[in-house]
Motif scaffolding. Sequence first.
Motif, PDB file in Angstrom:
ATOM      1  N   GLY A 111      53.321  44.128  35.857  1.00 13.20           N
ATOM      2  CA  GLY A 111      54.373  43.504  36.671  1.00 13.20           C
ATOM      3  C   GLY A 111      54.378  43.956  38.119  1.00 13.20           C
ATOM      4  O   GLY A 111      55.062  43.361  38.955  1.00 13.20           O
ATOM      5  N   MET A 112      53.665  45.032  38.422  1.00 15.96           N
ATOM      6  CA  MET A 112      53.658  45.521  39.810  1.00 15.96           C
ATOM      7  C   MET A 112      52.967  44.536  40.744  1.00 15.96           C
ATOM      8  O   MET A 112      52.033  43.844  40.357  1.00 15.96           O
ATOM      9  N   ARG A 113      53.459  44.527  41.994  1.00 14.57           N
ATOM     10  CA  ARG A 113      52.827  43.730  43.045  1.00 14.57           C
ATOM     11  C   ARG A 113      51.883  44.651  43.812  1.00 14.57           C
ATOM     12  O   ARG A 113      52.315  45.653  44.381  1.00 14.57           O
ATOM     13  N   VAL A 114      50.607  44.324  43.789  1.00 14.25           N
ATOM     14  CA  VAL A 114      49.587  45.217  44.366  1.00 14.25           C
ATOM     15  C   VAL A 114      48.833  44.500  45.490  1.00 14.25           C
ATOM     16  O   VAL A 114      48.372  43.365  45.301  1.00 14.25           O
ATOM     17  N   GLU A 134      48.242  42.103  34.039  1.00  8.58           N
ATOM     18  CA  GLU A 134      49.679  41.825  34.213  1.00  8.58           C
ATOM     19  C   GLU A 134      50.191  42.158  35.610  1.00  8.58           C
ATOM     20  O   GLU A 134      51.391  42.074  35.866  1.00  8.58           O
ATOM     21  N   ILE A 135      49.328  42.563  36.533  1.00  8.63           N
ATOM     22  CA  ILE A 135      49.811  42.812  37.899  1.00  8.63           C
ATOM     23  C   ILE A 135      49.774  41.504  38.696  1.00  8.63           C
ATOM     24  O   ILE A 135      49.079  40.558  38.343  1.00  8.63           O
ATOM     25  N   GLY A 174      56.768  40.065  52.449  1.00 12.96           N
ATOM     26  CA  GLY A 174      57.135  40.554  51.121  1.00 12.96           C
ATOM     27  C   GLY A 174      56.904  42.044  51.017  1.00 12.96           C
ATOM     28  O   GLY A 174      56.556  42.707  51.998  1.00 12.96           O
ATOM     29  N   SER A 175      57.112  42.548  49.822  1.00  8.96           N
ATOM     30  CA  SER A 175      56.917  43.985  49.641  1.00  8.96           C
ATOM     31  C   SER A 175      56.137  44.223  48.361  1.00  8.96           C
ATOM     32  O   SER A 175      56.067  43.370  47.486  1.00  8.96           O
ATOM     33  N   PHE A 176      55.552  45.390  48.300  1.00 14.00           N
ATOM     34  CA  PHE A 176      54.585  45.694  47.244  1.00 14.00           C
ATOM     35  C   PHE A 176      54.937  47.015  46.549  1.00 14.00           C
ATOM     36  O   PHE A 176      55.635  47.860  47.109  1.00 14.00           O
ATOM     37  N   ASP A 177      54.431  47.165  45.343  1.00 14.54           N
ATOM     38  CA  ASP A 177      54.637  48.421  44.604  1.00 14.54           C
ATOM     39  C   ASP A 177      53.447  49.346  44.759  1.00 14.54           C
ATOM     40  O   ASP A 177      53.528  50.534  44.439  1.00 14.54           O
ATOM     41  N   MET A 178      52.337  48.785  45.234  1.00 14.22           N
ATOM     42  CA  MET A 178      51.135  49.597  45.432  1.00 14.22           C
ATOM     43  C   MET A 178      50.288  48.947  46.526  1.00 14.22           C
ATOM     44  O   MET A 178      50.098  47.732  46.510  1.00 14.22           O
TER      45      MET A 178
END
Length: 276
Positions: A111-114, A134-135, A174-178
């Motif tokens: 689910g992370m946005r990379v 799943e990313i 936008g923003s990301f998790d990694m």
Amino acid sequence: MTLEQALIAGKEVLERAGIAEFALDAWYLLEYVVEIDRSYYYLHYQEELAEDLRQEYEVLLKKRAERVPLQYITGEQEFMGLPFKVNSNVLIPRQDTELLVETARGLVQPGMRVLDLCTGSGCVIISLKHFVPEIEAWGSDISKQALLVAKENAKANDLSVEWVRSDLFLNLTGSFDMILSNPPYIPTGELQGLMPEVRDFEPREALDGHMDGLEFYRKILEKAGAFLNPRGYLIFEIGYNQGEAVSAMMKAAGFGQVRVIRDLSGLNRVVCGRKE
Ligand code: GLN
């Protein structure tokens, strides 16, 4: 001329040209031209090589003797066990860079946005997406030609990645998790001393890290915090002697849990931090 005679002649041409891996490269080019594998060769090495193929082999040997990287001749390089297309618009995927993907793979959650900045051939984000489907994956590059290669690689590997043409964060929203990046990191003054294959054929803009080699880390760190979600990860590939400098820069930019990770040769290769 038989396959065996062609291979012997090919090795000689490349050895005379001073190619370190002359035997292997002569084999790979023969394999590529004749479309055979090792086991076919061992059973049929006395077979005649068709004249048109012999001529093509000669042309490719000549290119390799002129130091064109093998991968730009065959148009392919494996990375993380996956096939990637390459041309002279992208850096050839390096085995060293697999550590960047392995590090990301150890930290990423479904689910992370990379985001992969300076994606080049796309090998980093495409292989991460392959192992963790799943990313939500983004790849960006300043080079339009590089993005064409990356898109083709995602398609060939049957993976969906969003591609953005952007000078670092300029066109990103936008923003990301990694955020991952293997940016250009070689100091300009050291480019001249690189192997001819790299110096004369790989894209300069994928290698040149400006004066001290650290310019892209500096620029990315100016904005990374604003594009990362809280607790988001920032992971860089670095040159073997940049571990201290880049981790100090990451800490100064407010990142926590900063660590340097060594590659299989024991060299500093990846720096990883987390938005506090
Ligand atoms: N590791 C590459 C080399 O030594 C450099 C890659 C880069 O600048 N990002 O050729």
